[in-house]
Design a protein around this motif. Structure first.
Motif, mmCIF file in Angstrom:
data_model
loop_
_atom_site.group_PDB
_atom_site.id
_atom_site.type_symbol
_atom_site.label_atom_id
_atom_site.label_comp_id
_atom_site.label_asym_id
_atom_site.label_seq_id
_atom_site.Cartn_x
_atom_site.Cartn_y
_atom_site.Cartn_z
ATOM 1 N N THR A 289 0.767 -1.135 -0.006
ATOM 2 C CA THR A 289 0.065 -0.110 -0.250
ATOM 3 C C THR A 289 1.031 1.230 -0.016
ATOM 4 O OG1 THR A 289 -1.929 -1.094 1.355
ATOM 5 C CG2 THR A 289 -1.752 1.221 1.122
ATOM 6 N N THR A 291 0.769 5.543 -0.021
ATOM 7 C CA THR A 291 0.108 6.846 0.408
ATOM 8 C C THR A 291 0.739 7.765 -0.007
ATOM 9 O OG1 THR A 291 -0.767 5.298 2.428
ATOM 10 C CG2 THR A 291 -1.047 7.655 2.117
ATOM 11 N N SER A 345 -5.690 11.940 0.817
ATOM 12 C CA SER A 345 -4.601 11.161 0.481
ATOM 13 C C SER A 345 -4.983 10.165 -0.613
ATOM 14 C CB SER A 345 -4.154 10.433 1.599
ATOM 15 O OG SER A 345 -4.876 9.496 2.104
ATOM 16 N N GLU A 347 -4.362 6.509 -1.983
ATOM 17 C CA GLU A 347 -3.893 5.212 -2.010
ATOM 18 C C GLU A 347 -3.989 4.346 -2.657
ATOM 19 O OE1 GLU A 347 -5.171 3.280 2.039
ATOM 20 O OE2 GLU A 347 -6.253 2.165 0.665
ATOM 21 N N CYS A 388 -2.122 4.491 5.670
ATOM 22 C CA CYS A 388 -3.484 4.239 5.911
ATOM 23 C C CYS A 388 -3.626 2.617 5.611
ATOM 24 C CB CYS A 388 -4.264 4.860 4.786
ATOM 25 S SG CYS A 388 -4.177 6.697 4.607
#
Length: 565
Positions: A289, A291, A345, A347, A388
């Motif tokens: 992930t 961010t 944000s 992602e 996140c």
């Protein structure tokens, strides 16, 4: 945090059970014993000026029942007359009334702004105790749990300013002198904080040592104060007294002397020239992930992302690519996705082709922000940047503090040496498994709850995954009225209690004595995990909750309950 090693928690796959089927509600009766108290527990209600969430967490949700981990099934509490009362259990059917082992010299009711009395068992023979008025007691207790040899004797006592509670304490020998280190927690008014709650939290790290004159008297040799903006979930001193570990939502820093501040200002001039990282990434066994925090005026139409099996390219507003390069390992580019979250944000979720492969870096041949767009200029170096969570959560999973961090402070340099961004790994509870080690802390990982044992003397294995409570992370999220959580020191069960009456027990899977079949899959089930529920016969609120390998202790205002687990 400059110079701190950024670490991660490595779960042991052998301790995870991907085939866990859930808990089966068991109706088997639980043996429950109750003891009426001679005097009510010394509960302190929050005052009108203690209205913040930090006051509620530190004092309103305080656990008034104290477990002595050095001696099995030994608990203590303080009653309204200032008496420290002890219950030591050897046989459930022959319970005796709690007995007085110590009486606080001060009149608790004489102080208007007092907090609850608190204590910590620093060793098998030493206790640190606070009366809630601002005085700290260092007590030599002898062998506890035995009426014949347990005699509490005050060795040191001193007024240390505004009221506090004892958060943790350790006993150790350094330079041939016996020492004790204690952590004191306060929530104090902050006149400079005009935009926040108006309060800050302090942790005072006090070291008390035996005098060299040989008269067996003790004195304070060091006082250090850490300041933060949230009550820590976990704060513990290392057994050697050389360091400190804190799990908190907002960072703590040492309050320094004027000379230290001058040096810090010089360092700040240099550090201000550094840029804040413009992206953050984290990984699991299956995905990665990324961010990126976006400017306010960026919309979905301004973002262009190109995925390929070995490459990624991110562009905003048709400018120079924000991120472009070859990934460390191949991804399933057709399954990769991106979203704009509520906090503005970006992602990006990458699905690994090689599951289980740990990436030491994100991009190996890259052009990352080589030409920084105008809207990313002059970043704030102090801004917090929690990663996140890539997974969609259900409503019962939601929790506010998804930006907590675990920091290790060095006692000599007063600097952070190790830091772990816990992200969405929600803190659940702490437990002492081995009293000679630091307390363990339990974190939510996906649906499970993983127990971690800090090892301050093992730099390569500073946090060890020692046990897993299957699906407990998910189960506890649905218990909206929960007040305390705990687990057995042998990991045989975990338990939580609500504010009133109900206690839930979750046992680890155990083999079945009879044959049981899963009708859906047509296979035999070899073991089952049970959920048990105990309902206490009282309407008084639960004030204390502790777990041992065989029993649960539940304290209300006027009664102490024992549940045989």
């Amino acid at each position: 945090m400059a110079g701190a090693a950024h670490c991660s928690l490595q779960a042991k796959r052998l301790l995870l059970d991907p085939k866990f089927e859930g808990y089966k509600l068991s109706l088997e009766p639980l043996a429950c014993y109750q003891l009426g108290l001679d005097a009510a527990v010394a509960e302190v209600q929050l005052r009108d000026d203690q209205y913040t969430l930090d006051h509620m967490r530190a004092f309103g949700m305080y656990n008034y029942l104290h477990l002595d981990s050095w001696y099995q099934d030994n608990v203590y509490y303080v009653d309204q007359f200032g008496r420290v009362m002890n219950l030591s259990v050897t046989l459930d059917t022959a319970l005796q009334k709690p007995r007085e082992v110590f009486r606080l010299p001060t009149d608790l009711n004489a102080c208007d702004n007092r907090l609850c009395a608190s204590m910590h068992f620093s060793s098998s023979t030493w206790v640190t105790l606070s009366d809630g008025t601002g005085k700290l007691y260092l007590i030599k207790s002898g062998k506890r749990g035995s009426s014949a040899s347990e005699k509490w004797e005050i060795v040191f006592n001193e007024e240390l300013g505004s009221p506090f509670i004892v958060a943790h304490g350790v006993s150790f020998v350094k330079s041939d002198a016996h020492s004790l280190a204690v952590l004191l927690l306060r929530v104090e008014k902050d006149e400079l904080d005009t935009k926040g709650s108006g309060f800050h939290v302090t942790l005072e790290w006090v070291t008390i040592a035996e005098r060299k004159e040989g008269d067996h008297r003790y004195e304070i040799i060091k006082r250090r104060v850490l300041k933060g903006k949230s009550v820590p979930h976990y704060a513990a001193i290392e057994p050697s007294g050389d360091g400190l570990m804190i799990v908190s939502h907002k960072p703590f820093t040492f309050m320094q002397s004027e000379s230290d501040k001058l040096e810090e200002n010089d360092d700040a001039k240099v550090s201000n020239e550094k840029k804040d990282p413009l992206y953050y990434w984290q990984q699991t066994e299956d995905d990665v992930t990324i961010t990126v925090h976006l400017p306010q005026d960026i919309t979905k139409d301004d973002i262009k992302i190109r995925f390929s099996p070995d490459n990624i390219c991110v562009t905003l507003e048709d400018q120079t690519p924000l991120m472009e390069g070859n990934l460390y390992s191949s991804v399933d580019h057709e399954s990769c996705t991106w979203i704009i979250r509520e906090d503005k944000s970006l992602e990006i979720s990458l699905i690994k082709k090689n599951e289980g492969c740990r990436w030491p870096e994100l991009i190996i041949v890259a052009s990352i922000f080589s030409v920084v767009p105008s809207f990313f200029q002059n970043p704030n170096p102090e801004k917090e940047n929690p990663p996140c969570n890539a997974q969609e959560l259900e409503e019962c999973d939601a929790f506010l503090e998804d930006g907590a961090s675990l920091c290790r402070f060095d006692g000599d340099t007063l600097k952070v040496t190790h830091i772990i961004n816990l992200g969405s790994n929600q803190y659940l509870f702490s437990v002492v498994v081995n009293p000679k080690e630091m307390p363990c802390f339990c974190l939510r990982h996906d649906v499970d709850a993983l127990l971690w044992q800090p090892h301050s003397d093992q730099p390569e294995n500073m946090w060890e995954h020692i046990a897993t409570f299957n699906a407990l992370g998910y189960v506890q999220a649905s218990k909206q009225d929960k007040k305390f959580m705990a687990c057995a020191p042998d990991y045989s069960y975990a338990a939580l209690c609500e504010c009133l009456r109900r206690v839930f027990i979750y046992r680890q899977p155990t083999p079945l004595a009879t044959v049981l079949y899963n009708r859906k899959e047509g296979r035999q089930v070899g073991q089952v995990a049970k959920q048990l529920v105990a309902t206490l016969e009282t309407n008084d609120p639960i004030l204390g909750f502790q777990a041992t390998s065989e029993r649960l202790f539940v304290l209300t205002t006027k009664t102490l309950f024992l549940i045989k687990v």
